[in-house]
Scaffold this motif. Structure first.
Motif, mmCIF file in Angstrom:
data_model
loop_
_atom_site.group_PDB
_atom_site.id
_atom_site.type_symbol
_atom_site.label_atom_id
_atom_site.label_comp_id
_atom_site.label_asym_id
_atom_site.label_seq_id
_atom_site.Cartn_x
_atom_site.Cartn_y
_atom_site.Cartn_z
ATOM 1 N N GLY A 80 -2.542 6.656 13.987
ATOM 2 C CA GLY A 80 -4.533 6.789 14.258
ATOM 3 C C GLY A 80 -4.550 7.978 14.130
ATOM 4 O O GLY A 80 -6.240 7.743 13.160
ATOM 5 N N PHE A 83 -4.986 9.524 10.653
ATOM 6 C CA PHE A 83 -5.392 8.805 9.189
ATOM 7 C C PHE A 83 -6.798 9.467 9.529
ATOM 8 O O PHE A 83 -7.310 8.929 8.130
ATOM 9 N N HIS A 99 -11.791 5.328 8.343
ATOM 10 C CA HIS A 99 -11.228 5.926 8.979
ATOM 11 C C HIS A 99 -11.686 4.682 10.415
ATOM 12 O O HIS A 99 -11.183 5.153 11.562
ATOM 13 N N ALA A 102 -8.770 3.375 11.313
ATOM 14 C CA ALA A 102 -8.306 4.118 12.059
ATOM 15 C C ALA A 102 -7.902 4.595 13.953
ATOM 16 O O ALA A 102 -7.550 4.667 14.557
ATOM 17 N N CYS A 106 -6.568 4.192 17.337
ATOM 18 C CA CYS A 106 -6.366 5.180 17.624
ATOM 19 C C CYS A 106 -6.633 4.949 19.913
ATOM 20 O O CYS A 106 -6.252 5.217 20.486
#
Length: 173
Positions: A80, A83, A99, A102, A106
C-alpha cells in the motif's frame, strides 16, 4: 533486518522533519508532494522516493517477524505504501483512486497488523491522537490556536499515529 527497519524509520522521520521545516505542518503526508512541486517543478519525486524506500525496506523485516497466518497483512501494509508513492498525484482522477485506495489499504492493514501482533500498542497511540484531535479542534473553534505544530491537521496526525504504531510494534517484537 533491524538495520533495514532503522534506515526506513530514519528516512521517514527525516522526510517529515524536512517538510515541516520548509513548509510548516502539511494537511497530510501526501500533501507534501504538491508542496514540493509548487516550490520547484519536478521535485515531488522526493515524496515517491520516501514512500517506496520506507515500504520496500520494511517489507522483508515485517514478513520476517510476522506469523504466516497473517503475513498477508504485512505485505499489504508495505505494498500500500509503495503504491501511494507510485501514484502521488491524488488530486488527479486516474492516480487519485490508486493513491486513496493504496493509502486506505496501508493504514487499515497496518493497524490490523499491529492489532494482531501487539494489540495493546494501539490503545495509547490512538488515545493520544483522539485527545489531540479533540483539543486541537476545540482550540481552533475558539480561535486560541497558537502554534502551527499544534494545529487542526487530523489527517496528518492520523497517518503519523498509524506509522508510529507500526514502528513501536516492530521494536517491541
Amino acid at each position: 533486518m533491524m538495520t533495514l527497519i532503522i534506515i526506513s524509520l530514519v528516512i521517514f522521520l527525516a522526510y517529515l522533519a524536512g517538510m515541516y521545516m520548509y513548509f510548516g505542518m502539511p494537511y497530510s503526508i501526501s500533501d507534501t508532494f504538491y508542496k514540493l512541486e509548487a516550490r520547484k517543478q519536478g521535485v515531488g519525486w522526493l515524496f515517491s522516493a520516501m514512500c517506496v524506500s520506507v515500504g520496500g525496506l520494511l517489507l522483508p523485516a515485517l514478513l520476517d517477524i510476522t506469523p504466516e497466518s497473517y503475513q498477508f497483512t504485512a505485505f499489504l501494509v508495505c505494498a500500500g505504501l509503495i503504491f501511494v508513492g507510485a501514484a502521488p498525484q491524488f488530486k488527479l482522477s486516474l492516480t487519485g483512486s490508486v493513491h486513496y485506495g493504496a493509502a486506505t489499504v496501508c493504514v487499515i492493514f497496518s493497524q490490523v497488523w499491529v492489532g494482531l501482533t501487539c494489540w495493546w500498542v494501539l490503545i495509547p497511540i490512538w488515545l493520544v491522537f483522539i485527545v489531540y484531535t479533540v483539543v486541537a479542534m476545540s482550540k481552533h473553534v475558539t480561535g486560541s490556536m497558537r502554534s502551527d505544530f499544534i494545529s487542526t491537521k487530523p489527517m496528518f496526525w492520523c497517518e503519523v499515529a498509524a506509522v508510529m504504531a507500526t514502528y513501536v510494534t516492530i521494536f517491541i517484537n
